[in-house]
Write an enzyme that holds these catalytic residues in place. Sequence first.
Site, PDB file in Angstrom:
ATOM      1  N   GLN A 659      45.522 -21.586 -40.786  1.00 22.89           N
ATOM      2  CA  GLN A 659      45.051 -20.576 -39.828  1.00 22.89           C
ATOM      3  C   GLN A 659      43.858 -21.085 -39.039  1.00 22.89           C
ATOM      4  O   GLN A 659      43.790 -20.918 -37.814  1.00 22.89           O
ATOM      5  CB  GLN A 659      44.655 -19.291 -40.565  1.00 22.89           C
ATOM      6  CG  GLN A 659      45.752 -18.270 -40.680  1.00 22.89           C
ATOM      7  CD  GLN A 659      45.207 -16.907 -41.109  1.00 22.89           C
ATOM      8  OE1 GLN A 659      44.043 -16.762 -41.476  1.00 22.89           O
ATOM      9  NE2 GLN A 659      46.051 -15.903 -41.063  1.00 22.89           N
ATOM     10  N   ASP A 684      53.210  -6.608 -25.968  1.00 21.50           N
ATOM     11  CA  ASP A 684      53.267  -5.495 -26.910  1.00 21.50           C
ATOM     12  C   ASP A 684      52.087  -4.575 -26.650  1.00 21.50           C
ATOM     13  O   ASP A 684      51.106  -4.959 -26.013  1.00 21.50           O
ATOM     14  CB  ASP A 684      53.238  -5.996 -28.360  1.00 21.50           C
ATOM     15  CG  ASP A 684      53.770  -4.943 -29.341  1.00 21.50           C
ATOM     16  OD1 ASP A 684      54.188  -3.866 -28.872  1.00 21.50           O
ATOM     17  OD2 ASP A 684      53.771  -5.197 -30.560  1.00 21.50           O
ATOM     18  N   GLU A 722      52.920   3.235 -22.465  1.00 22.09           N
ATOM     19  CA  GLU A 722      53.629   2.020 -22.846  1.00 22.09           C
ATOM     20  C   GLU A 722      53.899   1.138 -21.636  1.00 22.09           C
ATOM     21  O   GLU A 722      53.635  -0.050 -21.636  1.00 22.09           O
ATOM     22  CB  GLU A 722      54.958   2.386 -23.528  1.00 22.09           C
ATOM     23  CG  GLU A 722      55.720   1.206 -24.074  1.00 22.09           C
ATOM     24  CD  GLU A 722      55.013   0.518 -25.227  1.00 22.09           C
ATOM     25  OE1 GLU A 722      54.890  -0.716 -25.188  1.00 22.09           O
ATOM     26  OE2 GLU A 722      54.561   1.194 -26.153  1.00 22.09           O
ATOM     27  N   ASP A 754      58.087  -5.987 -26.210  1.00 18.61           N
ATOM     28  CA  ASP A 754      58.242  -5.175 -27.417  1.00 18.61           C
ATOM     29  C   ASP A 754      57.803  -3.734 -27.141  1.00 18.61           C
ATOM     30  O   ASP A 754      57.037  -3.468 -26.221  1.00 18.61           O
ATOM     31  CB  ASP A 754      57.406  -5.769 -28.551  1.00 18.61           C
ATOM     32  CG  ASP A 754      57.925  -5.354 -29.921  1.00 18.61           C
ATOM     33  OD1 ASP A 754      58.775  -4.456 -29.978  1.00 18.61           O
ATOM     34  OD2 ASP A 754      57.485  -5.929 -30.933  1.00 18.61           O
ATOM     35  N   HIS A 888      51.672  -8.626 -30.759  1.00 18.70           N
ATOM     36  CA  HIS A 888      51.468  -7.520 -31.700  1.00 18.70           C
ATOM     37  C   HIS A 888      50.179  -7.716 -32.500  1.00 18.70           C
ATOM     38  O   HIS A 888      49.398  -6.780 -32.679  1.00 18.70           O
ATOM     39  CB  HIS A 888      52.666  -7.437 -32.641  1.00 18.70           C
ATOM     40  CG  HIS A 888      52.477  -6.475 -33.777  1.00 18.70           C
ATOM     41  ND1 HIS A 888      52.584  -5.107 -33.627  1.00 18.70           N
ATOM     42  CD2 HIS A 888      52.152  -6.684 -35.090  1.00 18.70           C
ATOM     43  CE1 HIS A 888      52.345  -4.525 -34.785  1.00 18.70           C
ATOM     44  NE2 HIS A 888      52.086  -5.453 -35.686  1.00 18.70           N
ATOM     45  N   LEU A 913      44.727 -14.653 -35.093  1.00 23.20           N
ATOM     46  CA  LEU A 913      45.575 -14.788 -36.285  1.00 23.20           C
ATOM     47  C   LEU A 913      44.849 -14.327 -37.548  1.00 23.20           C
ATOM     48  O   LEU A 913      43.638 -14.469 -37.658  1.00 23.20           O
ATOM     49  CB  LEU A 913      46.017 -16.245 -36.445  1.00 23.20           C
ATOM     50  CG  LEU A 913      47.167 -16.715 -35.554  1.00 23.20           C
ATOM     51  CD1 LEU A 913      47.587 -18.108 -35.951  1.00 23.20           C
ATOM     52  CD2 LEU A 913      48.355 -15.772 -35.633  1.00 23.20           C
TER      53      LEU A 913
END
Length: 913
Positions: A659, A684, A722, A754, A888, A913
Amino acid sequence: MADPGKGRGRGLALLQALKSQLGESPPSSQETTPQPTPGPSVASSSVGSSVPLGGRGRMAAMLLSQMPKPGIEFVAASDVSPSPSTVSSGRGRVLKFMETLKAGVQAQPSAASAGDVGSLTQQMAHSTISTDTTTTLAKKNKEYSEVKKTPPVVMKGETGTPCDVTANFIYLNFEENNVFEYNVAYEPEQDYRHLRFKLLNEHSHFFKEKTFDGTTLYVPHALPDEALNLVSTNPFDQSKVNLKITFRRTRHLSEMIHIYNILFKHIMRDLELVRFGRQHFSEHLAVQIPQHKLEVWPGYVTAVDEYEGGLMLTLDSTHRVLRTQSVLSLINETLHAEGANWKNALNMILVGSSVMTTYNKKLFRVDSIDDTMNPMSTFEKNEKGQMVKISFIEYYKKNYGIDIMNTTQPMLISRESKTLPGNEHKTDFMICLVPELCQLTGLTDSQRSNFRLMKDVATYTRITPNQRHAAFKKFIRNVMENEKAKSRLKGWGLSIAPETVNITARTLPPEALQFGRGVKIPGKPNADWNFDVCKNAVMNAVDILRWVVLYTDRDRNVTNDFVETLKRCSGPMGITVSKPDLVRLPNDRPETYIAALKKHITSQLQLVVAISPSQRDDRYAAIKRICCAENPIPSQVINARTLSNSQKIRSITQKILLQMNCKLGGTLWHISIPCKNTMVVGIDSYHEGQMKKNSVFAFVASYNMSMTNWYSKVMFQEKGQEIGDCAKFCVVEALKHYLRVNGVLPQRIIIYRDGVGDGQLKQLKEYEIRQMQIEISSFGESYKPNITYIVVQKRINTRIFLRQGPEYANPDPGTVVDHLITRRDWYDFLIVSQKVNQGTVTPTHYVVVHDESGMTPDQCQRLTYKLCHLYYNWPGTVRVPAPCQYAHKLAYLVGESMRVMPSPHLEDKLFFL
């Protein structure tokens, strides 16, 4: 001259009154003959009292001048109608006409101003989403048809190994008999929708099978003449109401999809299932988990639609976890444990949660706790047209035969807003709930963190493909053996197939992975490379030379072990790690971490690692706000508990090191992607649960040929929004970054979007894609990249099962289904992209909304599956393409923790992340 109190004259009087308000002169007597013009559209205020109006016009004038203000009403829980009333006729229709008329006149732009608008502005205006949802009268009265006159969209691929699968779709067979559509008019007009149903149902012997929405009646047979003029009795004032039923047209049952869904909702009631939202559950088959005071209700989700293979029922099994404890019991426990602080503690537990009323099995959200009220308190109730006061104790005794035992318990308050007949504003209802009659639902955070409890619950909720398929067969059997359900289907000329559909799917070949030092790992059927990622060098390593570790005194040993293990693991991965600066903190308060970060973050520092003694959201949010916005630097927050297990510390540290390498701009692995000069985008949105904060729009785009380096952008939108204008700005910034890095612009842009449902696909195609195209044109007329826009849908009820003789199993990663159960009118496909060891896998649904690239279905499916291999937070494939998962992750970080825009200095790194 026309009479202004009747017929056309009445409408003309309304027009004259409106024009006089807008400053226009009234028409002369020679111009009073009304011409057949299309109906105008939108908004209004009030009509002058000097205009002679009759009939509905007089009523409209009175209503417009004396509009009631929204109020607050206290009611018992069972007195609230589950669906808000809608104004479809009477006063509401006249008001809507007046609003439509006035705004239509006001909205006409002058010819002079139109000439001043530039061409680009005009294009953007046509492609901007408006909040005006008004429809013209012409559109309102236009006859529509749901008949599918075009053949289904068939886009099938050929790559891969064929395999036999089944899905949770069941054919509905129907005779091509007719549906008769009638209009139901009431005299006098009845605005209350619930009353319209009551009045019609007095004559249910004429239409045992019907669908009625308050105005339009559908029946599977022609009504006799005596059923066309009926007389009903108003149960509130005993007055007579005439019902005039007029035949409109004959329609085919195959085009009436909504009738099927209403039909199966009634069938669920025939099967004695309890409805929660859109799902139905069996109270009789509830499984008790007494050691945790829980019970699990099994249930079903159904939906009927026309797919590529024909008319089918989608059936999926689901579960609802309820606590057997009553809310009153929880109040008593909290009062005993917390003493004087009981109310604050109870607010933390109850407010925002859902409870079920045990007497009618309905769900309510708890918004507050009112200790000034108890079951002895009274509220006003309408009885036979008169408002009378009644206590909650009397109400439940009279209506349900329930004796409330505790008369001093506080009341729970649930707020609901509904639009009442004749009122365009919403009225707030304060629904009072008796804790003694409410059952807790769902699981608390402490229960979710209880490993043993979650394992016991998962025994019943995480069911295998075999168990799920057996539940489908049981449902079919129950429907066919239930006389009410069977006759209901027969009444509409329907029958249900005895088995789920059979499909020939394809499994795409496994993808080989490439690591550093020229190592290539062949693809595996389970798409898992957890072992390989730790023993091979990363593709592109970033040496960690200047970094700092923050820790508290009690985590000193854990910190030292972590640093030493990290240095030992770094060698095989090809990453050089120097000794960090260790900063010991006196306590674990968020302010202490903030002060240390501001003191030690310098321009030479590469990375900050903060070891937190426990999981605290406020501390994590404070660290991320400093490191991602105020003093931008890649950061890693580690819970000390995850490092305390000496047996797992090596594997955990390896994952953390991977990571850290990604956050610094490194690359772990990549796969062969043949697309050149292509930018892949993931989009997203994050919506805060209670819709009190703005939504977060996250945009992630690749900017290198191997699609392993990512550029990110975040913007804030309106609550719950959205689709909006953010995408067009983000794509321009991503193209600028791509141009800076590569020296050229991409010739192909592939976007994975998404979070968009079926109802928003057309809006997305008409607005968001069009806006992007207009903004991209700012790079010059000669630059016209090919855009492919793919909507990614994860929250679907589709399940796919691999046939293994009489048994069923989860299909392998890379299994594609692109026919039979796909959408009839869209180019779409389903992919199972990850391996699931427990429960039943859920495929991901991809809808290709727009495609200029000329990719074949095979190429589109292969690319989509390849991108599922490039999410660096997991050594295996994920459910959605990597850019979608990155978007996301970014949206969640900003929306849940940061609540501020990340710094532009981190836009070219995977800092989230």
